[in-house]
Design an enzyme around this catalytic site. Sequence first.
Site, PDB file in Angstrom:
ATOM      1  N   SER A   1       0.830  -1.204   0.000  1.00  0.00           N
ATOM      2  CA  SER A   1       0.000   0.000   0.000  1.00  0.00           C
ATOM      3  C   SER A   1       0.862   1.252   0.000  1.00  0.00           C
ATOM      4  CB  SER A   1      -0.852   0.065   1.274  1.00  0.00           C
ATOM      5  OG  SER A   1      -1.562  -1.113   1.472  1.00  0.00           O
TER       6      SER A   1
ATOM      7  N   HIS B   1      -1.747  -3.031  -7.089  1.00  0.00           N
ATOM      8  CA  HIS B   1      -2.349  -2.643  -5.817  1.00  0.00           C
ATOM      9  C   HIS B   1      -3.853  -2.900  -5.867  1.00  0.00           C
ATOM     10  CE1 HIS B   1      -3.622   0.623  -2.834  1.00  0.00           C
ATOM     11  NE2 HIS B   1      -3.215  -0.431  -2.159  1.00  0.00           N
TER      12      HIS B   1
ATOM     13  N   GLU C   1      -4.682  -0.738  -9.035  1.00  0.00           N
ATOM     14  CA  GLU C   1      -3.673   0.192  -9.552  1.00  0.00           C
ATOM     15  C   GLU C   1      -2.479  -0.616 -10.068  1.00  0.00           C
ATOM     16  OE1 GLU C   1      -3.661   4.294  -7.168  1.00  0.00           O
ATOM     17  OE2 GLU C   1      -3.542   2.563  -5.853  1.00  0.00           O
TER      18      GLU C   1
ATOM     19  N   ASN D   1      -4.662   5.556  -2.698  1.00  0.00           N
ATOM     20  CA  ASN D   1      -4.358   5.583  -1.262  1.00  0.00           C
ATOM     21  C   ASN D   1      -3.967   6.977  -0.791  1.00  0.00           C
ATOM     22  OD1 ASN D   1      -4.891   3.186  -0.089  1.00  0.00           O
ATOM     23  ND2 ASN D   1      -2.765   2.595   0.267  1.00  0.00           N
TER      24      ASN D   1
HETATM   25  N1  LIG Z   1      -5.841  -4.648   4.051  1.00  0.00           N
HETATM   26  C1  LIG Z   1      -6.117  -3.931   2.982  1.00  0.00           C
HETATM   27  O1  LIG Z   1      -7.237  -3.447   2.778  1.00  0.00           O
HETATM   28  C2  LIG Z   1      -5.047  -3.733   1.926  1.00  0.00           C
HETATM   29  C3  LIG Z   1      -5.392  -3.098   0.717  1.00  0.00           C
HETATM   30  C4  LIG Z   1      -4.404  -2.975  -0.282  1.00  0.00           C
HETATM   31  C5  LIG Z   1      -3.123  -3.446  -0.055  1.00  0.00           C
HETATM   32  N2  LIG Z   1      -2.827  -4.035   1.144  1.00  0.00           N
HETATM   33  C6  LIG Z   1      -1.459  -4.545   1.324  1.00  0.00           C
HETATM   34  O2  LIG Z   1      -1.486  -5.966   1.132  1.00  0.00           O
HETATM   35  C7  LIG Z   1      -0.472  -6.577   1.945  1.00  0.00           C
HETATM   36  C8  LIG Z   1      -1.111  -7.630   2.838  1.00  0.00           C
HETATM   37  O3  LIG Z   1      -2.081  -7.004   3.665  1.00  0.00           O
HETATM   38  P1  LIG Z   1      -3.209  -7.857   4.425  1.00  0.00           P
HETATM   39  O4  LIG Z   1      -4.222  -6.879   4.903  1.00  0.00           O
HETATM   40  O5  LIG Z   1      -3.593  -9.020   3.588  1.00  0.00           O
HETATM   41  O6  LIG Z   1      -2.350  -8.393   5.690  1.00  0.00           O
HETATM   42  P2  LIG Z   1      -2.643  -9.660   6.624  1.00  0.00           P
HETATM   43  O7  LIG Z   1      -1.978  -9.345   7.907  1.00  0.00           O
HETATM   44  O8  LIG Z   1      -4.084 -10.022   6.605  1.00  0.00           O
HETATM   45  O9  LIG Z   1      -1.835 -10.869   5.888  1.00  0.00           O
HETATM   46  C9  LIG Z   1      -0.441 -10.888   5.754  1.00  0.00           C
HETATM   47  C10 LIG Z   1       0.014 -12.345   5.662  1.00  0.00           C
HETATM   48  O10 LIG Z   1       1.400 -12.367   5.314  1.00  0.00           O
HETATM   49  C11 LIG Z   1       1.976 -13.506   5.945  1.00  0.00           C
HETATM   50  N3  LIG Z   1       3.420 -13.370   5.932  1.00  0.00           N
HETATM   51  C12 LIG Z   1       4.214 -12.574   6.680  1.00  0.00           C
HETATM   52  N4  LIG Z   1       5.502 -12.704   6.320  1.00  0.00           N
HETATM   53  C13 LIG Z   1       5.529 -13.612   5.293  1.00  0.00           C
HETATM   54  C14 LIG Z   1       6.573 -14.159   4.481  1.00  0.00           C
HETATM   55  N5  LIG Z   1       7.849 -13.798   4.640  1.00  0.00           N
HETATM   56  N6  LIG Z   1       6.236 -15.070   3.521  1.00  0.00           N
HETATM   57  C15 LIG Z   1       4.928 -15.453   3.356  1.00  0.00           C
HETATM   58  N7  LIG Z   1       3.919 -14.967   4.104  1.00  0.00           N
HETATM   59  C16 LIG Z   1       4.208 -14.034   5.058  1.00  0.00           C
HETATM   60  C17 LIG Z   1       1.339 -13.516   7.320  1.00  0.00           C
HETATM   61  O11 LIG Z   1       1.450 -14.797   7.944  1.00  0.00           O
HETATM   62  C18 LIG Z   1      -0.111 -13.124   6.975  1.00  0.00           C
HETATM   63  O12 LIG Z   1      -0.918 -14.288   6.765  1.00  0.00           O
HETATM   64  C19 LIG Z   1       0.207  -5.432   2.715  1.00  0.00           C
HETATM   65  O13 LIG Z   1       1.337  -5.018   1.978  1.00  0.00           O
HETATM   66  C20 LIG Z   1      -0.863  -4.339   2.708  1.00  0.00           C
HETATM   67  O14 LIG Z   1      -0.353  -3.037   2.845  1.00  0.00           O
HETATM   68  C21 LIG Z   1      -3.754  -4.200   2.137  1.00  0.00           C
END
Ligand SMILES: NC(=O)c1ccc[n+]([C@@H]2O[C@H](COP(=O)([O-])OP(=O)(O)OC[C@H]3O[C@@H](n4cnc5c(N)ncnc54)[C@H](O)[C@@H]3O)[C@@H](O)[C@H]2O)c1
Length: 289
Positions: free
Chosen positions: A116, A137, A149, A188
């Site tokens: 993000s 994204h 994106e 964002n």
């Molecule tokens: N939550 C949102 O609405 C949103 C929207 C757009 C982008 N994002 C981005 O997407 C990404 C994930 O966000 P999320 O909300 O799904 O987080 P989340 O916490 O729900 O999931 C993250 C996952 O990554 C895993 N993980 C951590 N280190 C790891 C590794 N080295 N190898 C494999 N797996 C690993 C964790 O065990 C966890 O299951 C982030 O970069 C976030 O900024 C989130």
Amino acid sequence: MEKILVVGSGFMGSGIAQVSAQAGYQVYLMDIEASALERALEQIRWSVERVYAKGLLKESPVSVLTRISAEKDLSRVSEVDWVIEAVIEDEGVKRTLFQDLDRISRPQTPLATNTSSIPITRLAERTSYPERVLGLHFFGPVPMMGVVEVVKGEKTSEEVFERGVAFVHSLGKIPIRVQRDIPGFVLNRIFSAAFREAVDLVDQGMVSPEEVDIGMRLGYGWNVGPFEIADNAGLETCARVSQSMRALGETLLAPRSDLIERMVAEGRLGKKSGRGFYQYSPEGKRLPK
Ligand SMILES: NC(=O)c1ccc[n+]([C@@H]2O[C@H](COP(=O)([O-])OP(=O)(O)OC[C@H]3O[C@@H](n4cnc5c(N)ncnc54)[C@H](O)[C@@H]3O)[C@@H](O)[C@H]2O)c1
């Protein structure tokens, strides 16, 4: 059949895996936490069945689900046509992962990040082929949100960028082309500016989160208010995004107050923990106050 490796099976990774399988791709979904993978497969099954019940799938849920397999390491990377990284928003973790992916993948495989707020260029620096690194994204919940994106890092090649655009179309979503790697990309940045103000006003006691959400829905025609969006996204992720914005000097895009960090410290992570700005049932239904 083209193959995709999705790394990270949380809120976003599970959604990306689902929409990719629904679009006909073979998907390998990897996480370091076995429990996260288990939860993801359960969530995907539930969600694909809902999509099917709405008449939006041309095949049975079972046949979509057979195209998703859970992986406990990155070994599938040498077989795939796309890698999409969706691990926690932590620059150190992502940089190490990109370094590993670069070492073991085929050099022509595009490496996409769903970050993000972390610059694509900084993740690409860890690879020997930075031209194949780009941002994809997605927005959450991924099966419901129609836009992605596609972000160019400093060195992303035109060819990889266009492949990203075509990939987004193939998922039935609309690509927004972001031509430069600016912090928070485009959508964002716009959301964060509004959210920063909303959080600061609530923390100063000027207004309640409910009133802001109602106001933005009825006054500005948003479908969902900023605090509802934050609870869905997960407050830990919101806090991490604010930290990276501050670290990048983008102080206008991060709340001045530490309200979100305090909520995270109390275990109020949003919908996923049953409590954020609102309270939720174990099935994720919002409870009345
Ligand atoms: N939550 C949102 O609405 C949103 C929207 C757009 C982008 N994002 C981005 O997407 C990404 C994930 O966000 P999320 O909300 O799904 O987080 P989340 O916490 O729900 O999931 C993250 C996952 O990554 C895993 N993980 C951590 N280190 C790891 C590794 N080295 N190898 C494999 N797996 C690993 C964790 O065990 C966890 O299951 C982030 O970069 C976030 O900024 C989130």
